[in-house]
Scaffold this motif. Structure first.
Motif, mmCIF file in Angstrom:
data_model
loop_
_atom_site.group_PDB
_atom_site.id
_atom_site.type_symbol
_atom_site.label_atom_id
_atom_site.label_comp_id
_atom_site.label_asym_id
_atom_site.label_seq_id
_atom_site.Cartn_x
_atom_site.Cartn_y
_atom_site.Cartn_z
ATOM 1 N N LEU A 1 0.886 -1.164 0.000
ATOM 2 C CA LEU A 1 0.000 0.000 0.000
ATOM 3 C C LEU A 1 0.924 1.214 0.000
ATOM 4 O O LEU A 1 1.595 1.490 1.001
ATOM 5 C CB LEU A 1 -0.884 0.011 1.253
ATOM 6 N N GLY A 2 1.009 1.891 -1.101
ATOM 7 C CA GLY A 2 1.924 3.030 -1.211
ATOM 8 C C GLY A 2 1.717 3.685 -2.557
ATOM 9 O O GLY A 2 1.025 3.144 -3.431
ATOM 10 N N ILE A 3 2.328 4.833 -2.751
ATOM 11 C CA ILE A 3 2.128 5.567 -4.014
ATOM 12 C C ILE A 3 3.418 6.315 -4.357
ATOM 13 O O ILE A 3 4.228 6.604 -3.467
ATOM 14 C CB ILE A 3 0.898 6.519 -3.872
ATOM 15 N N GLY A 4 3.592 6.642 -5.626
ATOM 16 C CA GLY A 4 4.771 7.406 -6.059
ATOM 17 C C GLY A 4 6.049 6.662 -5.719
ATOM 18 O O GLY A 4 6.192 5.471 -6.009
ATOM 19 N N GLY A 5 6.949 7.351 -5.070
ATOM 20 C CA GLY A 5 8.240 6.761 -4.721
ATOM 21 C C GLY A 5 8.123 5.596 -3.759
ATOM 22 O O GLY A 5 9.066 4.824 -3.598
ATOM 23 N N VAL B 1 2.429 -1.427 4.368
ATOM 24 C CA VAL B 1 2.044 -0.034 4.123
ATOM 25 C C VAL B 1 3.309 0.820 4.163
ATOM 26 O O VAL B 1 4.097 0.727 5.102
ATOM 27 C CB VAL B 1 0.949 0.450 5.109
ATOM 28 N N ILE B 2 3.490 1.602 3.110
ATOM 29 C CA ILE B 2 4.738 2.360 2.963
ATOM 30 C C ILE B 2 4.424 3.833 2.743
ATOM 31 O O ILE B 2 3.805 4.213 1.746
ATOM 32 C CB ILE B 2 5.561 1.850 1.754
ATOM 33 N N SER B 3 4.838 4.657 3.681
ATOM 34 C CA SER B 3 4.691 6.098 3.498
ATOM 35 C C SER B 3 5.741 6.795 4.336
ATOM 36 O O SER B 3 5.749 6.684 5.554
ATOM 37 C CB SER B 3 3.290 6.549 3.931
ATOM 38 N N LYS B 4 6.640 7.489 3.638
ATOM 39 C CA LYS B 4 7.717 8.185 4.360
ATOM 40 C C LYS B 4 7.112 9.242 5.282
ATOM 41 O O LYS B 4 7.446 9.327 6.450
ATOM 42 C CB LYS B 4 8.676 8.821 3.362
ATOM 43 N N SER B 5 6.188 10.013 4.730
ATOM 44 C CA SER B 5 5.584 11.087 5.531
ATOM 45 C C SER B 5 4.581 10.529 6.534
ATOM 46 O O SER B 5 4.298 11.143 7.556
ATOM 47 C CB SER B 5 4.860 12.071 4.614
ATOM 48 N N GLY B 6 4.044 9.369 6.225
ATOM 49 C CA GLY B 6 2.995 8.796 7.079
ATOM 50 C C GLY B 6 1.730 9.624 7.018
ATOM 51 O O GLY B 6 0.897 9.562 7.925
ATOM 52 N N ALA B 7 1.550 10.384 5.948
ATOM 53 C CA ALA B 7 0.401 11.285 5.901
ATOM 54 C C ALA B 7 -0.317 11.260 4.558
ATOM 55 O O ALA B 7 -1.385 11.847 4.430
ATOM 56 C CB ALA B 7 0.877 12.708 6.170
ATOM 57 N N THR B 8 0.251 10.604 3.564
ATOM 58 C CA THR B 8 -0.317 10.671 2.213
ATOM 59 C C THR B 8 -1.743 10.105 2.201
ATOM 60 O O THR B 8 -1.972 8.952 2.601
ATOM 61 C CB THR B 8 0.602 9.877 1.245
ATOM 62 N N SER C 1 -5.590 6.136 3.499
ATOM 63 C CA SER C 1 -6.969 5.623 3.410
ATOM 64 C C SER C 1 -6.948 4.119 3.125
ATOM 65 O O SER C 1 -7.732 3.367 3.703
ATOM 66 C CB SER C 1 -7.792 6.399 2.377
ATOM 67 N N GLN C 2 -6.020 3.677 2.277
ATOM 68 C CA GLN C 2 -5.895 2.224 2.034
ATOM 69 C C GLN C 2 -5.547 1.510 3.334
ATOM 70 O O GLN C 2 -6.090 0.443 3.655
ATOM 71 C CB GLN C 2 -4.765 1.945 1.036
ATOM 72 N N PHE C 3 -4.619 2.110 4.065
ATOM 73 C CA PHE C 3 -4.184 1.519 5.338
ATOM 74 C C PHE C 3 -5.366 1.366 6.295
ATOM 75 O O PHE C 3 -5.547 0.328 6.938
ATOM 76 C CB PHE C 3 -3.086 2.408 5.943
ATOM 77 N N MET C 4 -6.210 2.409 6.364
ATOM 78 C CA MET C 4 -7.352 2.355 7.284
ATOM 79 C C MET C 4 -8.316 1.236 6.888
ATOM 80 O O MET C 4 -8.846 0.511 7.742
ATOM 81 C CB MET C 4 -8.060 3.721 7.315
ATOM 82 N N THR D 1 16.108 1.199 -0.123
ATOM 83 C CA THR D 1 15.947 1.157 1.337
ATOM 84 C C THR D 1 14.906 0.076 1.650
ATOM 85 O O THR D 1 14.420 -0.604 0.730
ATOM 86 C CB THR D 1 15.415 2.493 1.898
ATOM 87 N N ALA D 2 14.489 0.027 2.903
ATOM 88 C CA ALA D 2 13.421 -0.927 3.272
ATOM 89 C C ALA D 2 12.155 -0.702 2.445
ATOM 90 O O ALA D 2 11.344 -1.616 2.292
ATOM 91 C CB ALA D 2 13.101 -0.784 4.755
ATOM 92 N N VAL D 3 11.996 0.495 1.890
ATOM 93 C CA VAL D 3 10.812 0.783 1.041
ATOM 94 C C VAL D 3 10.667 -0.275 -0.053
ATOM 95 O O VAL D 3 9.580 -0.826 -0.261
ATOM 96 C CB VAL D 3 10.921 2.203 0.422
#
Ligand code: PA5
Length: 474
Positions: free
Chosen positions: A89-93, A150-157, A162-165, A221-223
């Motif tokens: 679950l992630g987007i872009g980078g 679930v992957i989000s550097k900012s943890g806010a995208t 929303s996918q995570f939820m 990275t771990a990403v």
């Protein structure tokens, strides 16, 4: 020019004969232009290398991080027993690099193999929020045998969160709260962001995105390493290839492929009017590399201002095309339309599979030449033929060639193109690591979704739109 040799093979070759004036006339580089380009690219390379020495560009050292690779591999070895599917679950980078590497190195039919022939989980990347698309990713998966990363550097995208939820709630309802920890891995900033808070609150398994490494430079990275290792990609090989590229990237201009790619494209854009760069892989397994590159090149180099504050509006529009498919859709435009593009072919000397063409219909001269050959051979000649045809039409092009498509060569390619991007940033005089332009759209979305603190954007949206009502049909 050829990159790092492995035994007798080199991991990446750059052929730029078709960028020269000798090959394509005035659209190409005359010898004195080539000298100018080399001087500028060499200066930009030195700038990047000195920033790296000061610790400014941590992405360049990622291939050295064996500890992270080891812990990703440990997780993968553990999860392999219980897991049949891994979903990012992630987007872009946080998504494109993983999808590119997975598609490049795993067999293209992997998802369709019977379960007993799949020795590692299948990997799916859910990088959009189309409700139908998201549900389709989850279809035919046994939740009990699925791991989500679930992957989000900012943890806010908004898209990823929303996918995570949705998934957090689904796991809690279907498997029970105590099972969430066995099905969810989080990759985010070590300290900041709401996702890190949730990791702590729910004791979730987590990995860190190193500070200073931006999304589109983070696949090593771990990403990328967590989901790729979980899906059975040989991350050791991947990093070994990237490490070779790192070493080559520290060399001076005359043996530095990344600096050459940067210099050639920068010169073609800024001095020769080639505003777009078509990346055209000739292998289905490399199609998503072109998607990954598109983000890397476009988001990094498209900037309004230079570092000194002067206007820039810099960049070169990266466009994806896949050979031979897009020879029959886009190529006509590249041959005869606006003369504003450089085409960068990406090829392999060897395909993983052989598909012979049967030696039949020899009585028809229109088909006899195909019989007894094989599809890989045909595809390679299509690439070479297209490069020649473009050159004859005065359309500059260059070719990157890998000896074969596997984790090591892909690692080399990824690290080289990331470095080329940063060197290009220096040539344009801009910051390739930020993306201020994507923020405004996000703020309007927050306003429309009612996020506290973004009411202004809702007002601005309504005002701006009411002015344009009369231009909507029907
Ligand atoms: O390259 C980038 O920085 C962006 O494409 C981000 O990766 C993307 O916006 C997702 O951000 P995040 O990982 O913070 O959710």
């Amino acid at each position: 020019m050829a990159g790092r040799t492995q035994g007798s093979k080199c991991l990446l070759k750059v052929d730029y004969n078709n960028l020269t004036a000798q090959a394509v006339g005035s659209a190409g580089l005359a010898p004195e232009e080539l000298n100018d380009l080399k001087a500028s690219a060499s200066e930009a390379l030195n700038d990047v290398l000195s920033r790296h020495k000061k610790g400014d560009l941590p992405f360049m050292d990622l291939p050295l991080d064996e500890a992270t690779a080891r812990s990703c591999q440990r997780l993968a070895d553990r999860s392999r027993r219980k897991c049949r599917d891994v979903v990012v679950l992630g987007i872009g980078g946080s998504a494109l690099g993983t999808a590119a590497i997975y598609t490049a190195v795993k067999p293209l039919n992997y998802h369709r193999l019977p379960e007993e022939n799949r020795h590692w989980p299948r990997l799916s990347v859910a990088d959009n929020i189309d409700p139908e698309g998201f549900q389709a990713v989850l279809e035919n998966m046994d939740l009990e045998k699925t791991c989500f990363n679930v992957i989000s550097k900012s943890g806010a995208t908004a898209e990823t969160m929303s996918q995570f939820m949705i998934i957090f709630d689904l796991l809690r309802r279907k498997l029970g709260p105590e099972e969430i920890v066995n099905h969810l891995v989080v990759t985010t900033d070590p300290k900041n962001g709401v996702l890190r808070k949730i990791v702590k609150a729910h004791n979730l398994v987590s990995f860190e995105v190193p500070p200073g490494v931006g999304g589109r430079f983070s696949v090593l990275t771990a990403v990328g390493l967590v989901p790729l290792a979980m899906a059975g990609v040989n991350i050791k090989e991947l990093l070994a290839g990237a490490l070779s590229a790192r070493e080559d990237g520290l060399k001076s201009f005359s043996s530095n492929i990344a600096a050459l790619i940067a210099g050639l494209n920068w010169y073609m854009t800024t001095k020769k009017g080639r505003a777009s760069l078509v990346l055209m892989p000739y292998a289905d397994s490399l199609a998503k590399v072109a998607d990954w590159f598109g983000q890397l090149w476009n988001e990094s180099l498209g900037k309004a201002r230079k570092l000194d504050g002067q206007p820039a509006n810099s960049g070169q529009t990266a466009i994806k095309a896949v050979g031979a498919t897009d020879q029959h859709s886009q190529l006509q435009l590249y041959m005869e339309g606006p003369s504003d593009k450089t085409v960068m072919f990406l090829g392999t000397e060897k395909f993983r599979k052989k598909q012979p063409i049967p030696d039949i219909f020899s009585e028809y001269p229109e088909l006899a030449y195909l019989g007894g050959r094989n599809l890989g051979e045909l595809l390679e000649f299509e690439r070479k033929g297209t490069a020649r045809a473009l050159a004859e039409n005065g359309r500059p092009n260059l070719t990157l060639t890998m000896p074969e498509i596997r984790a090591r060569t892909i690692g080399y390619l990824i690290q080289t193109l990331e470095l080329a991007t940063v060197i290009s940033g220096s040539l344009y005089g801009i910051d390739p690591l930020d993306q201020p332009g994507v923020e405004l759209g996000k703020k309007f979305t927050y306003g429309l979704m009612g996020r506290p603190g973004f009411d202004d954007f809702l007002d601005r949206y309504n005002k701006g739109n009411s002015a344009n009502r009369k231009f909507i049909l029907p």
